[in-house]
Design an enzyme around this catalytic site. Structure first.
Site, PDB file in Angstrom:
ATOM      1  N   HIS A  74     -23.167 -13.627 -12.571  1.00 52.94           N
ATOM      2  CA  HIS A  74     -24.152 -14.533 -12.948  1.00 52.94           C
ATOM      3  C   HIS A  74     -24.752 -14.215 -13.979  1.00 52.94           C
ATOM      4  O   HIS A  74     -25.498 -13.442 -14.263  1.00 52.94           O
ATOM      5  CB  HIS A  74     -25.247 -14.602 -11.694  1.00 52.94           C
ATOM      6  CG  HIS A  74     -24.628 -14.582 -10.206  1.00 52.94           C
ATOM      7  ND1 HIS A  74     -24.413 -15.781  -9.662  1.00 52.94           N
ATOM      8  CD2 HIS A  74     -24.217 -13.590  -9.332  1.00 52.94           C
ATOM      9  CE1 HIS A  74     -23.821 -15.512  -8.486  1.00 52.94           C
ATOM     10  NE2 HIS A  74     -23.745 -14.374  -8.376  1.00 52.94           N
ATOM     11  N   ARG A 125     -26.632 -17.287 -15.354  1.00 56.52           N
ATOM     12  CA  ARG A 125     -27.575 -18.484 -15.375  1.00 56.52           C
ATOM     13  C   ARG A 125     -27.294 -19.398 -16.396  1.00 56.52           C
ATOM     14  O   ARG A 125     -26.268 -19.556 -17.100  1.00 56.52           O
ATOM     15  CB  ARG A 125     -29.116 -17.937 -15.268  1.00 56.52           C
ATOM     16  CG  ARG A 125     -29.517 -17.020 -14.136  1.00 56.52           C
ATOM     17  CD  ARG A 125     -29.114 -17.294 -12.543  1.00 56.52           C
ATOM     18  NE  ARG A 125     -29.507 -15.958 -12.040  1.00 56.52           N
ATOM     19  CZ  ARG A 125     -29.024 -15.841 -10.771  1.00 56.52           C
ATOM     20  NH1 ARG A 125     -27.872 -16.917 -10.337  1.00 56.52           N
ATOM     21  NH2 ARG A 125     -29.316 -15.046  -9.994  1.00 56.52           N
ATOM     22  N   LYS A 135     -15.397 -21.172  -6.070  1.00 52.53           N
ATOM     23  CA  LYS A 135     -16.195 -20.537  -5.219  1.00 52.53           C
ATOM     24  C   LYS A 135     -16.675 -20.958  -3.955  1.00 52.53           C
ATOM     25  O   LYS A 135     -17.128 -22.020  -4.016  1.00 52.53           O
ATOM     26  CB  LYS A 135     -17.347 -20.029  -6.104  1.00 52.53           C
ATOM     27  CG  LYS A 135     -18.273 -19.089  -5.300  1.00 52.53           C
ATOM     28  CD  LYS A 135     -17.776 -17.673  -5.155  1.00 52.53           C
ATOM     29  CE  LYS A 135     -18.608 -16.730  -4.179  1.00 52.53           C
ATOM     30  NZ  LYS A 135     -19.654 -15.944  -4.884  1.00 52.53           N
ATOM     31  N   HIS A 188     -17.869 -16.058  -0.848  1.00 53.52           N
ATOM     32  CA  HIS A 188     -18.859 -15.336  -0.453  1.00 53.52           C
ATOM     33  C   HIS A 188     -18.952 -15.122   1.073  1.00 53.52           C
ATOM     34  O   HIS A 188     -18.921 -16.136   1.746  1.00 53.52           O
ATOM     35  CB  HIS A 188     -20.039 -16.007  -0.595  1.00 53.52           C
ATOM     36  CG  HIS A 188     -21.601 -15.282  -0.207  1.00 53.52           C
ATOM     37  ND1 HIS A 188     -22.331 -14.648  -1.015  1.00 53.52           N
ATOM     38  CD2 HIS A 188     -21.994 -15.041   0.952  1.00 53.52           C
ATOM     39  CE1 HIS A 188     -23.283 -14.153  -0.555  1.00 53.52           C
ATOM     40  NE2 HIS A 188     -23.028 -14.207   0.748  1.00 53.52           N
ATOM     41  N   HIS A 229     -17.846  -9.187  -3.500  1.00 56.21           N
ATOM     42  CA  HIS A 229     -18.789  -8.266  -3.086  1.00 56.21           C
ATOM     43  C   HIS A 229     -18.798  -7.628  -1.775  1.00 56.21           C
ATOM     44  O   HIS A 229     -19.737  -7.824  -1.200  1.00 56.21           O
ATOM     45  CB  HIS A 229     -20.144  -8.579  -3.753  1.00 56.21           C
ATOM     46  CG  HIS A 229     -20.476  -9.964  -3.348  1.00 56.21           C
ATOM     47  ND1 HIS A 229     -20.479 -10.667  -2.010  1.00 56.21           N
ATOM     48  CD2 HIS A 229     -20.971 -11.132  -3.878  1.00 56.21           C
ATOM     49  CE1 HIS A 229     -20.623 -11.758  -1.933  1.00 56.21           C
ATOM     50  NE2 HIS A 229     -20.930 -12.248  -3.092  1.00 56.21           N
ATOM     51  N   ASP A 231     -21.501  -8.761  -9.629  1.00 57.87           N
ATOM     52  CA  ASP A 231     -22.482  -9.543  -9.174  1.00 57.87           C
ATOM     53  C   ASP A 231     -23.858  -9.275  -9.744  1.00 57.87           C
ATOM     54  O   ASP A 231     -24.638  -9.508  -9.108  1.00 57.87           O
ATOM     55  CB  ASP A 231     -22.569  -9.455  -7.365  1.00 57.87           C
ATOM     56  CG  ASP A 231     -23.245 -10.414  -6.798  1.00 57.87           C
ATOM     57  OD1 ASP A 231     -23.229 -11.536  -7.360  1.00 57.87           O
ATOM     58  OD2 ASP A 231     -23.566 -10.458  -5.694  1.00 57.87           O
ATOM     59  N   HIS A 242     -32.952 -12.430 -11.776  1.00 55.03           N
ATOM     60  CA  HIS A 242     -33.974 -13.434 -11.333  1.00 55.03           C
ATOM     61  C   HIS A 242     -35.256 -13.100 -12.167  1.00 55.03           C
ATOM     62  O   HIS A 242     -35.282 -11.813 -12.326  1.00 55.03           O
ATOM     63  CB  HIS A 242     -34.450 -13.276  -9.922  1.00 55.03           C
ATOM     64  CG  HIS A 242     -33.156 -13.779  -9.068  1.00 55.03           C
ATOM     65  ND1 HIS A 242     -33.073 -15.327  -8.700  1.00 55.03           N
ATOM     66  CD2 HIS A 242     -32.096 -13.105  -8.491  1.00 55.03           C
ATOM     67  CE1 HIS A 242     -31.862 -15.238  -7.917  1.00 55.03           C
ATOM     68  NE2 HIS A 242     -31.450 -13.836  -7.852  1.00 55.03           N
TER      69      HIS A 242
HETATM   70  O1  DOR Z   1     -27.771 -11.354  -4.263  1.00 53.40           O
HETATM   71  C1  DOR Z   1     -27.130 -12.350  -4.567  1.00 53.40           C
HETATM   72  N1  DOR Z   1     -27.603 -13.003  -5.638  1.00 53.40           N
HETATM   73  N2  DOR Z   1     -26.085 -12.535  -3.648  1.00 53.40           N
HETATM   74  C2  DOR Z   1     -25.612 -13.961  -4.527  1.00 53.40           C
HETATM   75  O2  DOR Z   1     -24.548 -14.230  -3.514  1.00 53.40           O
HETATM   76  C3  DOR Z   1     -26.027 -14.970  -5.103  1.00 53.40           C
HETATM   77  C4  DOR Z   1     -26.751 -14.056  -6.119  1.00 53.40           C
HETATM   78  C5  DOR Z   1     -27.616 -14.873  -7.096  1.00 53.40           C
HETATM   79  O3  DOR Z   1     -27.204 -16.149  -7.571  1.00 53.40           O
HETATM   80  O4  DOR Z   1     -28.594 -14.538  -7.352  1.00 53.40           O
HETATM   81 ZN    ZN Z   2     -22.676 -13.358  -6.589  1.00 50.70          ZN
END
Ligand code: DOR
Ligand code: ZN
Length: 344
Positions: free
Chosen positions: A16, A18, A99, A136, A174, A247, A251
């Site tokens: 990810h 973003r 996905k 997922h 994952h 993964d 955040h």
């Molecule tokens: O922990 C996770 N964060 N699992 C996910 O499947 C999505 C990901 C996210 O996008 O933050």
């Molecule tokens: Zn993920």
């Protein structure tokens, strides 16, 4: 004792990054280690068209520092009504996978699939075009215990789906349980799985040690030690069905350190270092190159990379945080020593 290893340049098969200002922080971290990465489409709104994937790829490429070579491999987000036609356009645009998030399973999955049967025409098109399905693998029913959701998903969703689409290549992303590791190991060549560094290094105690630790909270959630041991065994087995996918999921720190903290561990700043630590802990550094650099490319039908990276046994401490747009990003192991270091 091994002090240094050189590997073919690895790829990250689940990432990810973003969008917007966040790209400036996280893309350079991944580009410093990996040649390519599979980019998750769970933006707000999600990436559901080939045109959106191409525009997103351009934004990611713009965040790659000069002099670094890094190729984002794009994915679309499966919804109940992703048209089969879009699969052909996606293929032409170089999108490699779609996905599947069960609706409500995790971060930005509200638009996810409510009933897999609604997607069958699209899955048919994917099977025909050779576009992979990335899963997922958790059911979302509140009746199912959070720690059992992966095992139930395999029985209730994945097995029927694979019976109906026997030549659709599927990656169980994952994986976190011994049930998943066994299911993947015993399946045919159309099924593979990615493993994160954090699920190889930690069990669920990490979330509750000395107080609640939101930076260890991700989905699927960390499981008990027996599962972690089974995952390490799978990753270090040399079985090409298991390959690297961090993964890494950034955040803002204030949304993780929150009453309803977001799921996701940020590991891109030190991903290969953490995998090296996990493999070294069981004396399996000789298995790291296949897992990190060969098996994913082979499964996706893409060429293996040609460059190399070197990891040294040399303690270092990642920073407490990184700038993340206006916010702060706290990486896993921030301020804590790591035994392996990427040589620059
Ligand atoms: O922990 C996770 N964060 N699992 C996910 O499947 C999505 C990901 C996210 O996008 O933050
Ligand atoms: Zn993920």
């Amino acid at each position: 004792m091994t002090r240094e290893i050189t590997l073919t340049r690895p790829d990250d098969w689940h990432l990810h990054v973003r969008d917007g200002a966040a790209l400036e922080t996280v893309v350079p971290h991944t580009a410093a280690q990996f040649a390519r990465a599979i980019i998750m489409p769970n933006l707000k709104p999600p990436v559901t068209t080939a045109a959106q994937a191409v525009a997103y790829r351009d934004r990611i490429r713009s965040a790659v520092p000069a002099g670094m070579a890094f190729e984002p491999l794009m994915t679309l987000y499966l919804t109940d009504n992703l048209p089969p036609d879009e699969i052909r356009r996606a293929k032409e645009a170089g999108v490699v996978a779609v996905k599947l998030y069960p609706a409500g399973a995790t971060t930005n999955s509200d638009a996810g699939v409510t009933d897999i049967r609604k997607t069958y025409a699209t899955l048919e098109a994917m099977q025909r075009e050779g576009i992979l399905l990335l899963v997922h693998g958790e059911v979302t029913s509140p009746d199912i215990d959070l720690f059992d959701r992966e095992a139930v998903f395999i029985e209730e969703q994945l097995m029927p789906l694979r019976r109906d689409f026997p030549e659709l290549k599927v990656v169980m992303e994952h994986i976190t349980t011994k049930e998943a590791a066994h299911y993947v190991a015993s399946a045919d060549r159309y099924l593979g799985a990615t493993l994160t560094a954090h699920h190889l290094l930690y069990n669920r105690n990490a979330i509750f040690t000395g107080g609640i630790r939101p930076h260890y909270y991700c989905l699927p959630v960390l499981k008990r030690e027996t599962h972690r041991v089974a995952l390490v065994a799978a990753a270090t087995s040399g079985n090409p069905k298991f390959f690297l996918g961090t993964d890494s999921a950034p955040h803002p720190a204030h949304l993780k350190e929150h009453a309803t903290g977001c799921a996701g561990c940020y590991t891109a700043h030190a991903a290969m270092e953490m995998y090296a630590e996990a493999f070294d802990a069981v004396g399996a550094l000789d298995k790291l190159e296949g897992f990190a650099s060969f098996f994913g490319a082979d499964f996706y039908g893409l060429p293996r990379n040609t460059g190399t990276i070197t990891l040294r046994k040399e303690s270092w401490t990642p920073p407490e945080s990184f700038a993340f747009g206006e916010a702060e990003l706290k990486p896993l192991r921030s301020g804590e020593a790591l035994p392996w270091r990427l040589a620059v």
